[in-house]
Write a protein that holds these residues in place. Structure first.
Motif, PDB file in Angstrom:
ATOM      1  N   HIS A  54      29.431  45.950  53.761  1.00 57.71           N
ATOM      2  CA  HIS A  54      30.598  45.065  53.866  1.00 57.71           C
ATOM      3  C   HIS A  54      31.786  45.549  53.030  1.00 57.71           C
ATOM      4  N   PHE A  55      31.491  46.251  51.942  1.00 51.20           N
ATOM      5  CA  PHE A  55      32.547  46.709  51.030  1.00 51.20           C
ATOM      6  C   PHE A  55      32.277  48.152  50.626  1.00 51.20           C
ATOM      7  N   ARG A  56      33.311  48.970  50.705  1.00 44.40           N
ATOM      8  CA  ARG A  56      33.133  50.394  50.413  1.00 44.40           C
ATOM      9  C   ARG A  56      32.916  50.683  48.937  1.00 44.40           C
ATOM     10  N   SER A  57      33.354  49.766  48.067  1.00 38.03           N
ATOM     11  CA  SER A  57      33.256  50.001  46.631  1.00 38.03           C
ATOM     12  C   SER A  57      33.340  48.691  45.867  1.00 38.03           C
ATOM     13  N   LYS A  58      33.052  48.759  44.582  1.00 39.11           N
ATOM     14  CA  LYS A  58      33.191  47.580  43.721  1.00 39.11           C
ATOM     15  C   LYS A  58      34.650  47.142  43.682  1.00 39.11           C
ATOM     16  N   GLU A  59      35.571  48.104  43.718  1.00 37.91           N
ATOM     17  CA  GLU A  59      37.000  47.800  43.704  1.00 37.91           C
ATOM     18  C   GLU A  59      37.395  46.993  44.944  1.00 37.91           C
ATOM     19  N   GLU A  60      36.888  47.416  46.114  1.00 40.93           N
ATOM     20  CA  GLU A  60      37.220  46.718  47.355  1.00 40.93           C
ATOM     21  C   GLU A  60      36.660  45.303  47.341  1.00 40.93           C
ATOM     22  N   LEU A  61      35.487  45.144  46.766  1.00 46.57           N
ATOM     23  CA  LEU A  61      34.864  43.827  46.644  1.00 46.57           C
ATOM     24  C   LEU A  61      35.713  42.927  45.742  1.00 46.57           C
ATOM     25  N   PHE A  62      36.162  43.468  44.621  1.00 46.36           N
ATOM     26  CA  PHE A  62      36.986  42.684  43.704  1.00 46.36           C
ATOM     27  C   PHE A  62      38.318  42.323  44.365  1.00 46.36           C
ATOM     28  N   LEU A  63      38.906  43.257  45.094  1.00 46.95           N
ATOM     29  CA  LEU A  63      40.174  42.992  45.784  1.00 46.95           C
ATOM     30  C   LEU A  63      40.011  41.891  46.834  1.00 46.95           C
ATOM     31  N   ALA A  64      38.855  41.851  47.486  1.00 47.43           N
ATOM     32  CA  ALA A  64      38.586  40.803  48.483  1.00 47.43           C
ATOM     33  C   ALA A  64      38.528  39.435  47.807  1.00 47.43           C
ATOM     34  N   ILE A  65      37.903  39.383  46.624  1.00 50.25           N
ATOM     35  CA  ILE A  65      37.847  38.135  45.859  1.00 50.25           C
ATOM     36  C   ILE A  65      39.245  37.767  45.387  1.00 50.25           C
ATOM     37  N   LEU A  66      39.966  38.754  44.910  1.00 51.85           N
ATOM     38  CA  LEU A  66      41.332  38.532  44.423  1.00 51.85           C
ATOM     39  C   LEU A  66      42.209  37.957  45.537  1.00 51.85           C
ATOM     40  N   GLU A  67      42.057  38.500  46.738  1.00 48.47           N
ATOM     41  CA  GLU A  67      42.843  38.019  47.880  1.00 48.47           C
ATOM     42  C   GLU A  67      42.512  36.559  48.181  1.00 48.47           C
ATOM     43  N   GLN A  68      41.220  36.219  48.130  1.00 45.34           N
ATOM     44  CA  GLN A  68      40.793  34.833  48.378  1.00 45.34           C
ATOM     45  C   GLN A  68      41.370  33.891  47.326  1.00 45.34           C
ATOM     46  N   GLN A  69      41.264  34.299  46.055  1.00 43.12           N
ATOM     47  CA  GLN A  69      41.740  33.472  44.950  1.00 43.12           C
ATOM     48  C   GLN A  69      43.257  33.276  45.018  1.00 43.12           C
ATOM     49  N   MET A  70      43.964  34.355  45.318  1.00 45.87           N
ATOM     50  CA  MET A  70      45.422  34.274  45.407  1.00 45.87           C
ATOM     51  C   MET A  70      45.853  33.365  46.545  1.00 45.87           C
ATOM     52  N   GLN A  71      45.171  33.469  47.691  1.00 47.33           N
ATOM     53  CA  GLN A  71      45.539  32.624  48.833  1.00 47.33           C
ATOM     54  C   GLN A  71      45.255  31.157  48.536  1.00 47.33           C
ATOM     55  N   LEU A  72      44.146  30.896  47.840  1.00 50.46           N
ATOM     56  CA  LEU A  72      43.821  29.525  47.455  1.00 50.46           C
ATOM     57  C   LEU A  72      44.909  28.958  46.540  1.00 50.46           C
ATOM     58  N   ASN A 105      41.445  28.055  35.023  1.00 54.20           N
ATOM     59  CA  ASN A 105      41.673  29.434  35.479  1.00 54.20           C
ATOM     60  C   ASN A 105      41.453  30.475  34.388  1.00 54.20           C
ATOM     61  N   ARG A 106      40.967  30.058  33.235  1.00 57.83           N
ATOM     62  CA  ARG A 106      40.846  30.959  32.081  1.00 57.83           C
ATOM     63  C   ARG A 106      40.027  32.217  32.403  1.00 57.83           C
ATOM     64  N   THR A 107      38.821  32.029  32.945  1.00 63.72           N
ATOM     65  CA  THR A 107      37.949  33.177  33.246  1.00 63.72           C
ATOM     66  C   THR A 107      38.595  34.096  34.268  1.00 63.72           C
ATOM     67  N   TRP A 108      39.188  33.495  35.303  1.00 59.63           N
ATOM     68  CA  TRP A 108      39.817  34.304  36.343  1.00 59.63           C
ATOM     69  C   TRP A 108      41.005  35.080  35.800  1.00 59.63           C
ATOM     70  N   SER A 109      41.763  34.468  34.892  1.00 60.47           N
ATOM     71  CA  SER A 109      42.911  35.149  34.293  1.00 60.47           C
ATOM     72  C   SER A 109      42.456  36.340  33.450  1.00 60.47           C
ATOM     73  N   MET A 110      41.340  36.173  32.739  1.00 57.94           N
ATOM     74  CA  MET A 110      40.790  37.275  31.939  1.00 57.94           C
ATOM     75  C   MET A 110      40.403  38.445  32.846  1.00 57.94           C
ATOM     76  N   LEU A 111      39.777  38.136  33.970  1.00 59.11           N
ATOM     77  CA  LEU A 111      39.398  39.178  34.926  1.00 59.11           C
ATOM     78  C   LEU A 111      40.629  39.866  35.498  1.00 59.11           C
ATOM     79  N   ASN A 112      41.664  39.077  35.783  1.00 57.44           N
ATOM     80  CA  ASN A 112      42.913  39.641  36.296  1.00 57.44           C
ATOM     81  C   ASN A 112      43.509  40.645  35.327  1.00 57.44           C
ATOM     82  N   MET A 113      43.497  40.282  34.037  1.00 54.99           N
ATOM     83  CA  MET A 113      44.072  41.179  33.022  1.00 54.99           C
ATOM     84  C   MET A 113      43.265  42.469  32.906  1.00 54.99           C
ATOM     85  N   GLU A 114      41.945  42.333  32.978  1.00 62.96           N
ATOM     86  CA  GLU A 114      41.078  43.517  32.911  1.00 62.96           C
ATOM     87  C   GLU A 114      41.318  44.418  34.126  1.00 62.96           C
ATOM     88  N   PHE A 115      41.425  43.791  35.295  1.00 62.57           N
ATOM     89  CA  PHE A 115      41.628  44.549  36.525  1.00 62.57           C
ATOM     90  C   PHE A 115      43.027  45.139  36.580  1.00 62.57           C
TER      91      PHE A 115
END
Length: 201
Positions: A54-72, A105-115
């Motif tokens: 379903h996902f070519r890499s861990k990066e693509e998987l994270f981007l898919a989650i990021l897209e979902q979160q941003m759209q929400l 959104n604290r945890t998600w913001s931390m992940l965003n900064m790391e990414f």
């Protein structure tokens, strides 16, 4: 009650969503760099091969989650805009919304900064994330344009600039809040928006 058998396409979508949900938990627990495809697959109850189907890499998987979160998040902002009859009322409501979600959104913001640091070193990832942000701005901008037309607003900023300002202020203040907590003035987000969007009279 007999459960209807899923089609191959439905099973594929269900598996993809289960992998995304598993990945959210693993990224939240270990961070972007600490998470692995093995951990995500194991947590979801699938093989590593299922993840790569379903996902070519861990990066693509994270981007898919990021897209979902941003759209929400964009959908929530659009809902706020849709319920307002003026830009000033929208700002007040956005201030309340910002205060209500920043801790959640604290945890998600931390992940965003790391990414973010990772994306700055990987041009292809940066471009994909940039496209998502641009799409988010365009959606918010269109809704703000409609809101401005309701009250003949002559703000110094265009709808597009207001959309960029909303997201930029929100992200910047959230970062400082997570570091400095109560030292950040309580309604600064709303006050800053109010002053920035004031008509130039």
């Amino acid at each position: 009650m007999v459960r209807l058998r899923l089609t191959q396409e439905e099973r594929k979508k269900e598996t993809r969503q289960l992998l995304l949900e598993s990945a959210v938990e693993i990224f939240a627990r270990f961070g972007f760099h600490g998470a692995s495809v093995d951990k995500i697959a194991e947590h979801a109850g699938f093989s590593k091969g299922a993840v790569y189907a379903h996902f070519r890499s861990k990066e693509e998987l994270f981007l898919a989650i990021l897209e979902q979160q941003m759209q929400l998040h964009v959908d929530n902002i659009l809902q706020v805009i849709d319920g307002q009859h003026s830009l000033s009322h929208f700002i007040e409501t956005m201030d309340e919304y910002f205060l209500s979600v920043r801790q959640k959104n604290r945890t998600w913001s931390m992940l965003n900064m790391e990414f973010f640091l990772y994306a700055m070193r990987e041009e292809s990832v940066r471009r994909k994330w940039s496209d998502m942000i641009t799409e988010a701005v365009q959606q918010i901008s269109k809704a703000i344009e409609k809101l401005k037309s309701k009250e003949n607003n002559d703000s110094a900023l265009s709808a597009d600039e207001i959309a960029w300002t909303i997201l930029s202020l929100e992200n910047g203040l959230a970062i400082f809040y997570y570091i400095s907590e109560d030292r950040v003035p309580l309604h600064l987000y709303g006050k800053a928006l109010q002053n920035l969007l004031r008509s130039p009279h």
